[in-house]
Scaffold this motif. Structure first.
Motif, PDB file in Angstrom:
ATOM      1  N   LYS A  83       0.827  -1.198   0.000  1.00 20.32           N
ATOM      2  CA  LYS A  83       0.000   0.000   0.000  1.00 20.32           C
ATOM      3  C   LYS A  83       0.860   1.245   0.000  1.00 20.32           C
ATOM      4  O   LYS A  83       1.945   1.268   0.588  1.00 20.32           O
ATOM      5  N   ASP A  84       0.361   2.277  -0.653  1.00 15.12           N
ATOM      6  CA  ASP A  84       0.933   3.610  -0.547  1.00 15.12           C
ATOM      7  C   ASP A  84      -0.182   4.625  -0.774  1.00 15.12           C
ATOM      8  O   ASP A  84      -1.356   4.240  -0.841  1.00 15.12           O
ATOM      9  N   GLU A  85       0.165   5.885  -0.908  1.00 13.49           N
ATOM     10  CA  GLU A  85      -0.851   6.933  -1.044  1.00 13.49           C
ATOM     11  C   GLU A  85      -1.699   6.786  -2.309  1.00 13.49           C
ATOM     12  O   GLU A  85      -2.784   7.340  -2.413  1.00 13.49           O
ATOM     13  N   ARG A  86      -1.243   5.997  -3.270  1.00  5.59           N
ATOM     14  CA  ARG A  86      -1.979   5.812  -4.529  1.00  5.59           C
ATOM     15  C   ARG A  86      -3.006   4.694  -4.444  1.00  5.59           C
ATOM     16  O   ARG A  86      -3.904   4.605  -5.270  1.00  5.59           O
ATOM     17  N   GLY A  87      -2.844   3.814  -3.447  1.00  9.00           N
ATOM     18  CA  GLY A  87      -3.723   2.662  -3.345  1.00  9.00           C
ATOM     19  C   GLY A  87      -2.950   1.433  -2.906  1.00  9.00           C
ATOM     20  O   GLY A  87      -2.123   1.504  -2.009  1.00  9.00           O
ATOM     21  N   TYR A  88      -3.185   0.323  -3.574  1.00 10.56           N
ATOM     22  CA  TYR A  88      -2.492  -0.906  -3.200  1.00 10.56           C
ATOM     23  C   TYR A  88      -2.239  -1.762  -4.442  1.00 10.56           C
ATOM     24  O   TYR A  88      -2.822  -1.566  -5.503  1.00 10.56           O
ATOM     25  N   PHE A  89      -1.362  -2.746  -4.251  1.00 12.82           N
ATOM     26  CA  PHE A  89      -1.068  -3.763  -5.255  1.00 12.82           C
ATOM     27  C   PHE A  89      -0.892  -5.077  -4.510  1.00 12.82           C
ATOM     28  O   PHE A  89      -0.356  -5.107  -3.406  1.00 12.82           O
ATOM     29  N   PHE A  90      -1.358  -6.171  -5.106  1.00 14.76           N
ATOM     30  CA  PHE A  90      -1.017  -7.487  -4.593  1.00 14.76           C
ATOM     31  C   PHE A  90      -1.109  -8.498  -5.719  1.00 14.76           C
ATOM     32  O   PHE A  90      -1.825  -8.308  -6.698  1.00 14.76           O
ATOM     33  N   GLU A  91      -0.340  -9.563  -5.563  1.00 12.03           N
ATOM     34  CA  GLU A  91      -0.383 -10.680  -6.497  1.00 12.03           C
ATOM     35  C   GLU A  91      -1.523 -11.584  -6.047  1.00 12.03           C
ATOM     36  O   GLU A  91      -1.471 -12.155  -4.961  1.00 12.03           O
ATOM     37  N   SER A  92      -2.566 -11.696  -6.874  1.00  9.85           N
ATOM     38  CA  SER A  92      -3.726 -12.477  -6.464  1.00  9.85           C
ATOM     39  C   SER A  92      -3.528 -13.975  -6.686  1.00  9.85           C
ATOM     40  O   SER A  92      -4.164 -14.779  -6.002  1.00  9.85           O
ATOM     41  N   PHE A  93      -2.671 -14.351  -7.606  1.00 10.01           N
ATOM     42  CA  PHE A  93      -2.425 -15.771  -7.822  1.00 10.01           C
ATOM     43  C   PHE A  93      -1.110 -15.975  -8.542  1.00 10.01           C
ATOM     44  O   PHE A  93      -0.802 -15.290  -9.516  1.00 10.01           O
ATOM     45  N   ASN A  94      -0.322 -16.928  -8.052  1.00  3.97           N
ATOM     46  CA  ASN A  94       0.917 -17.378  -8.667  1.00  3.97           C
ATOM     47  C   ASN A  94       0.930 -18.888  -8.451  1.00  3.97           C
ATOM     48  O   ASN A  94       1.032 -19.352  -7.313  1.00  3.97           O
ATOM     49  N   GLU A  95       0.765 -19.650  -9.529  1.00  6.17           N
ATOM     50  CA  GLU A  95       0.593 -21.101  -9.395  1.00  6.17           C
ATOM     51  C   GLU A  95       1.727 -21.771  -8.624  1.00  6.17           C
ATOM     52  O   GLU A  95       1.482 -22.580  -7.725  1.00  6.17           O
ATOM     53  N   ALA A  96       2.969 -21.447  -8.945  1.00  6.69           N
ATOM     54  CA  ALA A  96       4.096 -22.091  -8.274  1.00  6.69           C
ATOM     55  C   ALA A  96       4.106 -21.764  -6.780  1.00  6.69           C
ATOM     56  O   ALA A  96       4.254 -22.660  -5.934  1.00  6.69           O
ATOM     57  N   ARG A  97       3.932 -20.509  -6.436  1.00  4.43           N
ATOM     58  CA  ARG A  97       3.935 -20.095  -5.032  1.00  4.43           C
ATOM     59  C   ARG A  97       2.716 -20.688  -4.294  1.00  4.43           C
ATOM     60  O   ARG A  97       2.830 -21.147  -3.165  1.00  4.43           O
ATOM     61  N   PHE A  98       1.558 -20.680  -4.953  1.00  2.00           N
ATOM     62  CA  PHE A  98       0.349 -21.238  -4.363  1.00  2.00           C
ATOM     63  C   PHE A  98       0.553 -22.710  -4.022  1.00  2.00           C
ATOM     64  O   PHE A  98       0.301 -23.141  -2.894  1.00  2.00           O
ATOM     65  N   ASN A  99       0.993 -23.502  -4.965  1.00  2.00           N
ATOM     66  CA  ASN A  99       1.178 -24.940  -4.736  1.00  2.00           C
ATOM     67  C   ASN A  99       2.232 -25.208  -3.671  1.00  2.00           C
ATOM     68  O   ASN A  99       2.071 -26.120  -2.850  1.00  2.00           O
ATOM     69  N   GLU A 100       3.292 -24.421  -3.654  1.00  2.00           N
ATOM     70  CA  GLU A 100       4.337 -24.603  -2.643  1.00  2.00           C
ATOM     71  C   GLU A 100       3.792 -24.319  -1.244  1.00  2.00           C
ATOM     72  O   GLU A 100       3.978 -25.108  -0.323  1.00  2.00           O
ATOM     73  N   ARG A 101       3.104 -23.204  -1.081  1.00  8.03           N
ATOM     74  CA  ARG A 101       2.584 -22.811   0.236  1.00  8.03           C
ATOM     75  C   ARG A 101       1.463 -23.736   0.704  1.00  8.03           C
ATOM     76  O   ARG A 101       1.301 -23.969   1.892  1.00  8.03           O
TER      77      ARG A 101
END
Length: 181
Positions: free
Chosen positions: A20-38
Motif C-alpha cells: 500500500k501507498d498513497e496511490r492505493g495498493y497492489f497485490f499478487e492475487s495468484f501465482n501457481e508455483a507459489r500457491f502450490n508450494e505454500r
C-alpha cells in the motif's frame, strides 16, 4: 501470502501480501508455483468464473462429482459475502460439517475449497462480485447439490431467510443425508 488451514482439513484461508501507498495498493492475487508450494498441493486451475449478486442472494450448495469434481479458489472483487464449504468426503472425520468465512473486497481474503466439498455463499452487502478459479471444467451431468437451509447442516447464512434470493433450482435441492451417506 499467509495461509491458514480451517478446522476442515484441506480448506484454507489465504491472505495476500498487500503493498500500500498513497496511490492505493497492489497485490499478487495468484501465482501457481507459489500457491502450490505454500499449500503443499499440486493444483492447476483451468477455468475462471465470475458472478454478480445483490444483498440476500444465496448461491449453493453446489459441487461436481466423479471425474469432474472441482477444487475452487474464491474471492470477492466488490462487496462482501459469507462463503461456506461443507465437507462431503465420505470417511472424513469432519464429514457433514461446514466452515464459513467472510470474504470482501476490503479484506482481500481468498478461500480454497478442495474437491469433495459442497460450496455456496450469501451476499451480505448491497451487491457483490464473486470470482473463482476451478481446477476442472464444468460438466452439467456431474452437478450435485444440497438445499441451502438443510436443518442437519444448520448453516447461519447471516441473511433474512424470508428475504433470501434463492434460485428455483437451489430451493428444490435435496437434503445432505439424502445425497451423501
Amino acid at each position: 501470502m499467509k495461509v491458514t488451514e480451517t478446522r476442515l482439513r484441506g480448506c484454507f484461508i489465504i491472505e495476500p501480501q498487500l503493498f500500500k501507498d498513497e496511490r492505493g495498493y497492489f497485490f499478487e492475487s495468484f501465482n501457481e508455483a507459489r500457491f502450490n508450494e505454500r499449500m503443499g498441493i499440486s493444483t492447476h486451475f483451468v477455468q475462471d468464473n465470475q458472478s454478480f449478486s445483490t444483498r440476500g442472494v444465496i448461491r449453493g450448495l453446489h459441487a461436481q462429482t466423479g471425474d469432474f469434481a472441482q477444487a475452487k479458489l474464491v474471492r470477492v472483487l466488490q462487496g462482501e459475502v459469507l462463503d461456506v464449504a461443507v465437507d462431503a468426503r465420505p470417511g472424513s472425520p469432519t464429514f457433514g460439517q461446514h466452515v464459513a468465512v467472510t470474504l470482501s473486497a476490503a479484506n482481500q481474503l481468498q478461500f480454497f475449497i478442495p474437491r469433495g466439498f459442497l460450496h455456496g455463499f450469501s451476499v451480505l452487502s448491497n451487491t457483490a462480485v464473486f470470482f473463482y478459479k476451478c481446477d476442472n471444467y464444468y460438466n452439467k451431468a456431474s452437478e450435485t447439490g444440497v438445499v441451502y437451509n438443510d436443518p442437519g447442516l444448520n448453516i447461519n447464512w447471516q441473511v433474512d431467510a424470508d428475504k433470501a434470493g434463492i434460485s428455483p433450482k437451489d430451493a428444490e435441492l435435496p437434503f445432505f443425508n439424502d445425497v451423501f451417506k
